[in-house]
Design a protein around this motif. Structure first.
Motif, PDB file in Angstrom:
ATOM      1  N   VAL A  19       2.203   1.971  -3.515  1.00  0.00           N
ATOM      2  CA  VAL A  19       1.204   2.605  -4.380  1.00  0.00           C
ATOM      3  C   VAL A  19       1.009   4.073  -3.995  1.00  0.00           C
ATOM      4  O   VAL A  19       0.973   4.953  -4.867  1.00  0.00           O
ATOM      5  CB  VAL A  19      -0.136   1.833  -4.323  1.00  0.00           C
ATOM      6  CG1 VAL A  19      -1.249   2.590  -5.025  1.00  0.00           C
ATOM      7  CG2 VAL A  19       0.032   0.451  -4.926  1.00  0.00           C
TER       8      VAL A  19
ATOM      9  N   GLN B 254       0.834  -1.201   0.000  1.00  0.00           N
ATOM     10  CA  GLN B 254       0.000   0.000   0.000  1.00  0.00           C
ATOM     11  C   GLN B 254       0.869   1.253   0.000  1.00  0.00           C
ATOM     12  O   GLN B 254       0.566   2.224  -0.689  1.00  0.00           O
ATOM     13  CB  GLN B 254      -0.939   0.000   1.206  1.00  0.00           C
ATOM     14  CG  GLN B 254      -2.053  -0.999   1.090  1.00  0.00           C
ATOM     15  CD  GLN B 254      -2.910  -1.074   2.339  1.00  0.00           C
ATOM     16  OE1 GLN B 254      -2.494  -0.701   3.432  1.00  0.00           O
ATOM     17  NE2 GLN B 254      -4.126  -1.585   2.181  1.00  0.00           N
TER      18      GLN B 254
ATOM     19  N   MET C 177       8.438   6.146  -4.114  1.00  0.00           N
ATOM     20  CA  MET C 177       7.974   4.765  -3.957  1.00  0.00           C
ATOM     21  C   MET C 177       8.752   4.052  -2.843  1.00  0.00           C
ATOM     22  O   MET C 177       8.164   3.317  -2.042  1.00  0.00           O
ATOM     23  CB  MET C 177       8.091   4.012  -5.275  1.00  0.00           C
ATOM     24  CG  MET C 177       7.079   4.481  -6.313  1.00  0.00           C
ATOM     25  SD  MET C 177       7.399   3.899  -7.991  1.00  0.00           S
ATOM     26  CE  MET C 177       7.444   2.148  -7.796  1.00  0.00           C
TER      27      MET C 177
END
Length: 178
Positions: free
Chosen positions: A78, A75, A112
């Motif tokens: 993303v 999560q 990221m």
């Protein structure tokens, strides 16, 4: 030599959940399943009595099975990607910044990585979502037996445990690929 092709049913495993009142029952079930061809490494017992799990020669779930680290990290990945895209978009739109391709990739990569790291840390603080539904029963002193089985072994496990009549079936999840 040709590669062996497996069907999805051979690769996908299910995790079957059974609740029992007694640690001795969990040990007996584990012994019977192992004697009937279920790999002992695929049988885990989660209990408030962790010392009892060890003294009864049972395997408890590992840390990654107890917490939501992997889910949190994914999560975070993303979210980091989305923040990276928003950062690039805002930089170009509001500040008229013109990032090179390397700069864009570096910004996305850093966001990221940061998101994955932060999501993993948050995941370590949360109980695994698959086990959360059993939290109250475990707190009341019950023992959760988790058995990872291939589709071909599922009926055998149910028959053995039903025959022993020492635990109740409490659910299942599609679990892992092997």
């Amino acid at each position: 030599m040709p590669a062996k092709h497996r069907s999805v049913t051979e690769v996908v495993m299910k995790r079957l959940y059974f609740l029992t009142e007694e640690m001795n029952h969990a040990e007996h079930i584990s012994t019977e399943l192992s004697a009937n061809g279920i790999d002992a490494h695929h049988i885990h017992v989660l209990s408030k009595n962790e010392a009892g799990v060890v003294t009864h020669h049972l395997q408890g779930p590992n840390l990654f099975e107890r917490v939501d680290f992997i889910r949190g990290a994914l999560q975070g990945l993303v979210v980091g990607l989305l923040i990276g895209i928003a950062t690039l978009f805002a930089g170009r739109l509001f500040f008229e910044l013109d990032f090179t391709v390397v700069g864009q990739l570096a910004t996305l990569g850093l966001m990221m990585l940061f998101g994955t790291w932060l999501g993993g840390l948050i995941g370590f603080t949360q109980e695994n979502r698959h086990l959360r539904r059993f939290h109250a029963q475990i707190d009341q002193g019950k023992h959760l037996i988790m058995v990872d089985v291939k589709a071909s072994e599922e009926r055998r496990v149910h028959r053995i445990i039903e025959h022993l009549n020492e635990a109740q079936f409490s659910g299942e999840d599609v679990h892992v690929l092997i």
